[in-house]
Design an enzyme around this catalytic site. Structure first.
Site, mmCIF file in Angstrom:
data_model
loop_
_atom_site.group_PDB
_atom_site.id
_atom_site.type_symbol
_atom_site.label_atom_id
_atom_site.label_comp_id
_atom_site.label_asym_id
_atom_site.label_seq_id
_atom_site.Cartn_x
_atom_site.Cartn_y
_atom_site.Cartn_z
ATOM 1 N N ARG A 28 -5.322 6.321 -1.457
ATOM 2 C CA ARG A 28 -3.850 6.391 -1.355
ATOM 3 C C ARG A 28 -3.253 7.252 -2.476
ATOM 4 O O ARG A 28 -2.215 7.890 -2.292
ATOM 5 C CB ARG A 28 -3.241 4.999 -1.333
ATOM 6 C CG ARG A 28 -3.751 4.197 -0.128
ATOM 7 C CD ARG A 28 -2.840 3.105 0.333
ATOM 8 N NE ARG A 28 -3.590 2.163 1.170
ATOM 9 C CZ ARG A 28 -3.769 2.294 2.482
ATOM 10 N NH1 ARG A 28 -3.232 3.301 3.130
ATOM 11 N NH2 ARG A 28 -4.464 1.404 3.154
ATOM 12 N N ARG A 87 -3.578 1.519 -9.762
ATOM 13 C CA ARG A 87 -2.601 2.429 -9.141
ATOM 14 C C ARG A 87 -1.359 2.642 -10.006
ATOM 15 O O ARG A 87 -0.719 3.690 -9.902
ATOM 16 C CB ARG A 87 -2.195 1.911 -7.751
ATOM 17 C CG ARG A 87 -3.286 2.129 -6.741
ATOM 18 C CD ARG A 87 -2.864 1.847 -5.319
ATOM 19 N NE ARG A 87 -4.005 2.127 -4.450
ATOM 20 C CZ ARG A 87 -4.202 1.594 -3.259
ATOM 21 N NH1 ARG A 87 -3.310 0.752 -2.758
ATOM 22 N NH2 ARG A 87 -5.260 1.910 -2.541
ATOM 23 N N ASP A 119 0.818 -1.220 0.000
ATOM 24 C CA ASP A 119 0.000 0.000 0.000
ATOM 25 C C ASP A 119 0.853 1.271 0.000
ATOM 26 O O ASP A 119 0.332 2.374 -0.145
ATOM 27 C CB ASP A 119 -0.939 0.004 1.214
ATOM 28 C CG ASP A 119 -1.998 -1.098 1.089
ATOM 29 O OD1 ASP A 119 -2.327 -1.480 -0.047
ATOM 30 O OD2 ASP A 119 -2.474 -1.579 2.136
HETATM 31 C C1 S3P Z 1 -4.784 -6.037 3.238
HETATM 32 C C2 S3P Z 1 -3.983 -6.687 2.339
HETATM 33 C C3 S3P Z 1 -3.492 -6.042 1.101
HETATM 34 C C4 S3P Z 1 -3.598 -4.524 1.159
HETATM 35 C C5 S3P Z 1 -4.922 -4.066 1.689
HETATM 36 C C6 S3P Z 1 -5.188 -4.633 3.072
HETATM 37 C C7 S3P Z 1 -5.259 -6.782 4.418
HETATM 38 O O1 S3P Z 1 -4.272 -6.517 0.022
HETATM 39 O O2 S3P Z 1 -3.368 -3.975 -0.108
HETATM 40 O O3 S3P Z 1 -4.965 -2.653 1.760
HETATM 41 O O4 S3P Z 1 -5.759 -6.161 5.374
HETATM 42 O O5 S3P Z 1 -5.129 -8.026 4.411
HETATM 43 P P1 S3P Z 1 -3.881 -7.903 -0.726
HETATM 44 O O6 S3P Z 1 -3.719 -8.909 0.316
HETATM 45 O O7 S3P Z 1 -5.017 -8.256 -1.630
HETATM 46 O O8 S3P Z 1 -2.629 -7.571 -1.458
#
Ligand code: S3P
Length: 417
Positions: A377, A334, A303
């Site tokens: 973001r 993104r 992120d």
């Molecule tokens: C998250 C995992 C990430 C992240 C998201 C929150 C989580 O996504 O980008 O903002 O809380 O498990 P991905 O696991 O799909 O990459």
């Protein structure tokens, strides 16, 4: 313009979602301090409330009365808003419970891949339907069998959905994770009494009855803190300290990259309950150097790629983020947003395959017509880009920051000198 001072971002979004959702599976009650005020985490609370969780808000804390898997739904159509975490994790959770539910979200969530979650849940015995792989999603759950599953994408959300189904299954469930991703679900399942074992990149969970911890505190969100920390490194006179933020090593990839680029960072771990947390200070860092960020590091900073890409525009030489294709299916594309918006400000960013290349340093200029594409973001990154450019920049749909950081503009005003 410079960023100077101390701030505390809201409670971590990932951890807040998880404690909220665990109130469906676990019994007992928990008093949660610093539950995130962000829109996504409020969406999770609305969803669990509509499934029967009793919730009280007292003195800034949230008290959740766990359902111990006995849902009493007021509504079987659940609105997950903009929140991929809410939808994906609840798919796994509902897969182990009787009844049919339909899950939907806003226009952005409706573009995001859900088949990756549906496939393993079907193997476990749930009936899951998607609309061409995307929301709306229907889940009809019940008795599940344990599976062994190798993640085809490095996604903590996918891993978490399988573990939340697995703890309700008839036997052990193993998730093999070729690349390590954030491990909050594992921590929190254990905290609620589940037995989880890790060996050689695989997590195995046994079926268990869960109980909520009596008290729980959510450390501040490092992904929110990242905007001002990186902003301070880029602006002469910058000196910013984030207090009481999460420092779990599956989330601190951004700090490692700051060190590697030669930034002036001081990090102090002050506690480890429920997970490592502490203070991070970043000061203006002249002479930043570009660097390579390997595929295995991406989930540890997934992120933070937008704000790190901005940082790389101010570093000498090339920076490359390897295998960041997943960024195409976040709240917006993104990669496209980073390239089009920062290049419009004067950056030199390109993509080859799934690798993101940034050549620096390039001065940035404030331009009209910047767009966040409604992605929180991207909005916050572009506001910091404006600070680097030396002028307040208007960004279309900049209010989307409140998806993860409702106090962002207030903190920006307080830190901006
Ligand atoms: C998250 C995992 C990430 C992240 C998201 C929150 C989580 O996504 O980008 O903002 O809380 O498990 P991905 O696991 O799909 O990459």
């Amino acid at each position: 313009m410079k960023l100077k001072g101390t701030f505390s971002p809201p409670g971590d979004k990932s951890i807040s979602h998880r404690i909220g959702l665990l109130s469906l599976l676990a019994g007992g009650q928990t008093r949660v301090g610093n539950y995130s005020t962000c829109e996504d985490c409020q969406t999770t609370l609305k969803v669990v409330e509509s499934l029967g969780v009793r919730l009280e808000r007292t003195g800034g804390d949230v008290v959740l009365h766990g359902l111990d898997r006995k849902l009493s739904p007021k509504n079987r159509e659940l609105d997950c808003g903009n929140s991929g975490t809410t939808m994906r994790l609840i798919m796994g959770l509902l897969a182990g419970l009787p009844g049919e539910y339909s899950l939907d979200g806003d226009a952005s969530l409706r573009k995001r891949p859900m088949e990756r979650v549906a496939a393993p849940l079907r193997l476990m015995g749930a009936r899951v339907e998607t609309a061409g792989g995307k929301p709306p999603v229907t889940v009809a759950g019940g008795d599940l069998n344990g599976i062994s599953y190798t993640l085809p994408v490095a996604s903590a959300q996918l891993k978490s959905a399988i573990l939340l189904a697995g703890v309700q299954a008839g036997g052990k469930t193993t998730v093999v994770e070729p690349i390590k991703t954030r491990d909050h679900t594992e921590y929190m399942l254990r905290l609620c009494g589940a037995k989880l074992e890790r060996s050689h990149g695989a997590w195995t969970v046994e079926p268990a009855r869960l109980t909520l911890p009596k008290n729980f505190w959510v450390p501040g969100d490092i992904s929110s803190a990242a905007f001002f920390l990186c902003g301070a490194a880029m602006t002469p006179g910058g000196d910013v300290t984030a207090e009481r933020i999460l420092l779990n090593s599956s989330r601190t990839g951004m700090i490692e990259v700051l060190y590697r680029m030669g930034a002036r960072v001081e990090e102090e771990i002050q506690g480890d309950v429920p997970e490592a947390w502490g203070r991070v200070r970043v000061r203006h860092s002249p002479g930043l150097k570009g660097c390579e960020v390997a595929p295995a590091e991406i989930p540890l900073l997934v992120d933070e790629v937008p704000i790190l890409a901005l940082l790389a525009t101010q570093a000498e030489g090339d920076t490359v983020f390897r295998e960041v294709g997943e960024l195409r299916v976040k709240e917006s594309d993104r990669l496209d947003a980073i390239i089009t918006q920062l290049n419009a400000m004067g950056a030199d960013i390109s993509i080859k395959g799934d690798d993101l290349y940034i050549k620096g340093p390039t001065p940035l200029k404030a331009v009209a017509g910047l767009d966040s594409f409604g992605d929180h973001r991207i909005a916050m990154m572009l506001k910091i880009a404006g600070v680097v450019a030396g002028r307040e920049t208007a960004v279309a749909k900049e209010e989307s920051a409140s998806i993860s950081y409702p106090g962002f503009y207030q903190d920006l005003r307080a830190l901006l000198r």
